[in-house]
Scaffold this active site. Structure first.
Site, PDB file in Angstrom:
ATOM      1  N   GLU A  45      51.620 -38.436  33.072  1.00 48.27           N
ATOM      2  CA  GLU A  45      52.582 -39.348  32.460  1.00 48.27           C
ATOM      3  C   GLU A  45      53.158 -40.293  33.522  1.00 48.27           C
ATOM      4  O   GLU A  45      53.502 -39.870  34.622  1.00 48.27           O
ATOM      5  CB  GLU A  45      53.698 -38.517  31.814  1.00 48.27           C
ATOM      6  N   LYS A 114      54.972 -43.548  23.572  1.00 51.04           N
ATOM      7  CA  LYS A 114      55.404 -42.167  23.331  1.00 51.04           C
ATOM      8  C   LYS A 114      56.305 -42.116  22.105  1.00 51.04           C
ATOM      9  O   LYS A 114      57.222 -42.923  21.956  1.00 51.04           O
ATOM     10  CB  LYS A 114      56.150 -41.641  24.560  1.00 51.04           C
ATOM     11  N   CYS A 175      53.258 -35.390  26.637  1.00 55.90           N
ATOM     12  CA  CYS A 175      54.221 -34.394  27.123  1.00 55.90           C
ATOM     13  C   CYS A 175      55.083 -33.783  26.026  1.00 55.90           C
ATOM     14  O   CYS A 175      54.657 -32.902  25.301  1.00 55.90           O
ATOM     15  CB  CYS A 175      55.085 -35.018  28.216  1.00 55.90           C
ATOM     16  N   SER A 362      71.332 -16.612  59.342  1.00 55.04           N
ATOM     17  CA  SER A 362      72.476 -15.712  59.493  1.00 55.04           C
ATOM     18  C   SER A 362      72.094 -14.253  59.664  1.00 55.04           C
ATOM     19  O   SER A 362      72.927 -13.447  60.079  1.00 55.04           O
ATOM     20  CB  SER A 362      73.383 -15.829  58.273  1.00 55.04           C
TER      21      SER A 362
END
Length: 716
Positions: A45, A114, A175, A362
């Site tokens: 896309e 789309k 999509c 750490s």
């Protein structure tokens, strides 16, 4: 008889606004598809502009540059002889659309906008584009003059149409349309479409690939047909990692699947299928009956062509082989954590062209997990170099400023690109300091071990001189306010030191450039606000900011064996602690004690708040039914206290989310205020009305329990 056709789809690692780089990757995918005998190639896309351009989609010149690139693609004679389906944004009648542009031999056949836009979670497509709400409707689109001069066309069809070749029909969905209840592939199948394409910009979330693949396989299992899925893969400049997994499905069975995570910029897969298999599969009376009873106005406009995608000689060609059915490939969550953020970090590093990463290490599980993800990145880079990946080799040489550099191990890469530092104080234990040093040695990072007590004392002294008062830790008789302030001084000074070291450490080794500072706050601590604003969680990017503590522990356990790092077991066995308070013979600071809730509870709170969209009252009702049962066996009052405590600390710390480091999105309950979780940062932390309703329910439950107990006693 059989009608064999070879089809291609791809993963592309596109980058927002990298028009020329995107063009080159598109061209490479077309050349590769043709070399494999494919007659149809689809791509992701919005592949020309990159999917994640965000508000750049509001700029008109973006659309002009897309047409410039598209013109260069279709003008290339090497792209002819194959149907190419390319994604780009287009302005039609002054309206911006997210489109597929389908062409053959340098001529545009169809522009398909789309229909349904992704507009929740991480997506804001309706901020930039308008959906084409008119199903099966088309108009005429006037091509830009520069394109018309190349194609010899003035107008082309624009709308919801299907493409017809000499052998079959092809339909496109984009999509989000796959995820809708009435997906376009259903109506297309009833109108005879045999090949569906889906061009996507889908991001990675832990444990979510199966949702996407289930929808794709079910689409053709129910309707029959061939489904080509293409996706972007990589970090295109923001918090998301697009996780590829391009695939080809025939009648519910997968015949080709690309990788979900890799450093390859272009990955093309092909499959040779028999169109007769689709027709045989569809030989169901119920499906045929639904097809012929569709209203006449439900038919699509067919864009007719004389394109032959299944030459008759294919069936006689001894080199043509039908693709076999494969098992769908999935990664375990631990592997997803190892691979997704690592690929994301590599894209971010090579495209930012910084000298490497800096991480305050750490000795705790979070910074350990971050360091191991960087180690995983180094492993992927080393493997790609061994396999001769020219792009990765070029990138690693550019990053190290060494044209002769070819790594002999992941540790050699880390020594060039990864810097770590243990920033200790008098509150740090020998154990955490040693763990940090040992891990740095194992993964090969350039490690600095330092004490910052003088810096902390100097800041406290400045306050004492200015006010005449010196704060004291709680264990020595100080107030909670003093205790918190003294912890925050250490945390914030570590952030200052991190940026100082990130700028100057390469210089101390006679290397140029600065480092990207990595954060290491996990998603649960962000949700609870268990971190200091502008402390060492404030960084450039954070690879674990969307991952839960529970998943991080599983990842570390996995990495201890799969990465051969037994040192990681020491991190798993250690009690999570910030080490910001003094350690005494009867007190060691504990994260879960400080927070007043466990990490497992935080994950549950987070999912109910964000995924299930529960407020305090709804959350209490759900958790009472869940936690009143075995193995929890909590009373209604205990559940209510936990829920109220969570919402209180969530609310008072919500302001911290406005400044959070951009983090890799991996979890649905991420509290990222900047993109994903848009909520106010000043709210009443007591939630008075919801609290009253909870109290009423608790009182009612307790009354019922007392009455039941009395009834039981009277019966006995």
């Amino acid at each position: 008889m059989g009608q064999y056709v070879t089809l291609a789809t791809c993963n592309l690692n596109q980058w927002a606004l990298d028009f020329e780089g995107n063009r080159d990757r598109i061209l490479k995918s077309i050349y590769e598809a043709k070399s494999k005998g494919a007659k149809l190639r689809i791509g992701p896309e919005l592949e020309i502009s990159g999917y994640g351009c965000l508000d750049h989609f509001l700029e008109n010149d973006l659309y002009e540059q897309c047409w410039d690139v598209y013109q260069q693609i279709i003008s290339d004679k090497k792209t002819h002889g194959i149907i190419i389906d390319i994604g780009m944004p287009i302005i039609h009648k002054s309206i911006k659309y997210n489109c597929r542009v389908i062409s053959y031999d340098g001529k545009i056949l169809l522009i398909r906008p789309k229909l349904y836009l992704a507009n929740d979670g991480n997506y804001r497509e309706m901020r930039y584009f308008t959906p084409w709400t008119r199903a099966r409707y088309h108009e005429s689109f006037q091509l830009p003059k520069s394109i018309a001069q190349v194609t010899g066309q003035m107008r082309v069809p624009f709308g919801d149409c299907i493409l017809e070749t000499l052998e079959t029909t092809i339909g496109a969905e984009t999509c989000e349309e796959l995820f809708t209840p009435q997906s376009p592939h259903i109506s297309m199948a009833l109108d005879g479409v045999e090949i569906y394409t889906n061009s996507s910009g889908s991001h990675h979330e832990l444990r979510k690939l199966d949702v996407r693949l289930n929808l794709i396989t079910e689409a053709t299992k129910k309707c029959g047909g061939v489904y080509l899925y293409s996706n972007q893969k990589g970090c295109d400049g923001d918090r998301l990692y697009y996780d590829g997994c391009a695939c080809i499905i025939v009648n519910g069975n997968i015949v080709a699947q690309a990788s979900q995570f890799s450093l390859k910029e272009v990955e093309v897969i092909t499959a040779t299928i028999d169109l007769d298999d689709v027709r045989s599969y569809r030989n169901q009376k119920s499906a045929q009956l639904q097809a012929v009873t569709q209203p006449h106005n439900y038919s699509y406009h067919h864009v007719e062509t004389d394109i032959e995608i299944s030459p008759s000689q294919n069936i006689l060609n001894s080199f043509v082989r039908l693709s076999n059915v494969k098992e769908i490939s999935y990664h375990r969550p631990e592997e997803e954590i190892a691979l997704g953020p690592a690929c994301w970090l590599w894209d971010y590093l090579r495209r930012s062209k910084c000298a490497g990463f800096f991480l305050p290490l750490s000795g705790g599980i979070d910074s350990c997990a971050t360091a191991v993800i960087v180690h995983s990145m180094c492993r992927l880079v080393y493997s790609a170099c061994e396999q001769g990946d020219e792009q990765v080799i070029s990138d690693i040489k550019a990053l190290t400023h060494d044209d002769t550099f070819l790594p002999k191990s992941p540790q050699e890469i880390a020594n060039r690109l990864f810097y770590t530092s243990f920033m200790g104080t008098e509150n740090s234990s020998k154990e955490t300091r040693q763990r940090a040093k040992d891990l740095a040695n194992e993964i090969g990072s350039y490690h600095v071990d330092l004490n910052m007590d003088k810096l902390v004392s100097a800041v406290v002294s400045v306050f004492e001189i200015a006010t005449g008062k010196r704060p004291t830790f709680k264990v020595f008789g100080g107030s909670q306010t003093e205790n918190l302030a003294l912890q925050n001084i250490q945390a914030r000074l570590r952030m200052v030191l991190s940026y100082l070291f990130a700028q100057l450490l390469p210089w101390t080794r006679s290397k140029s450039g600065g480092l990207l500072v990595l954060g290491s706050a996990n998603v649960d601590e962000c949700l609870r606000g268990y971190l200091t604003k502008y402390d060492c969680s404030s960084a450039d990017i954070n690879p674990i900011g969307g991952i839960s503590k529970t998943d991080l522990k599983k990842f570390i356990k996995y990495a201890s064996t799969d990465f051969n790092l037994p040192i990681l077991n020491e991190f798993l066995e250690a009690t999570p602690t910030a080490e910001l308070e003094p350690i005494t013979h009867n007190y060691v600071q504990s994260d879960e004690v400080d927070m007043g809730m466990t990490y497992d509870e935080l994950s549950r709170f987070g999912k109910l708040r964000k995924v299930d969209k529960c407020g305090p009252y709804a959350m209490f009702i759900k958790l009472y039914h869940e936690w009143s049962q075995s193995p929890y066996n909590l009373s209604a009052k205990q559940v209510a206290e936990k829920v109220k405590k969570f919402w209180f600390f969530y609310a008072i710390n919500r302001h911290k989310m406005t400044t959070m480091t951009p983090a890799y999105h991996a979890e649905q309950y991420s509290p990222d205020d900047n993109r994903f979780d848009l909520r106010p940062f000043l709210i009443n932390p007591r939630f008075p009305l919801a609290s009253k309703k909870i109290d009423i329910v608790v009182e009612s439950i307790e009354k019922n329990e007392r009455e039941l107990k009395q009834l039981t006693l009277s019966v006995d």
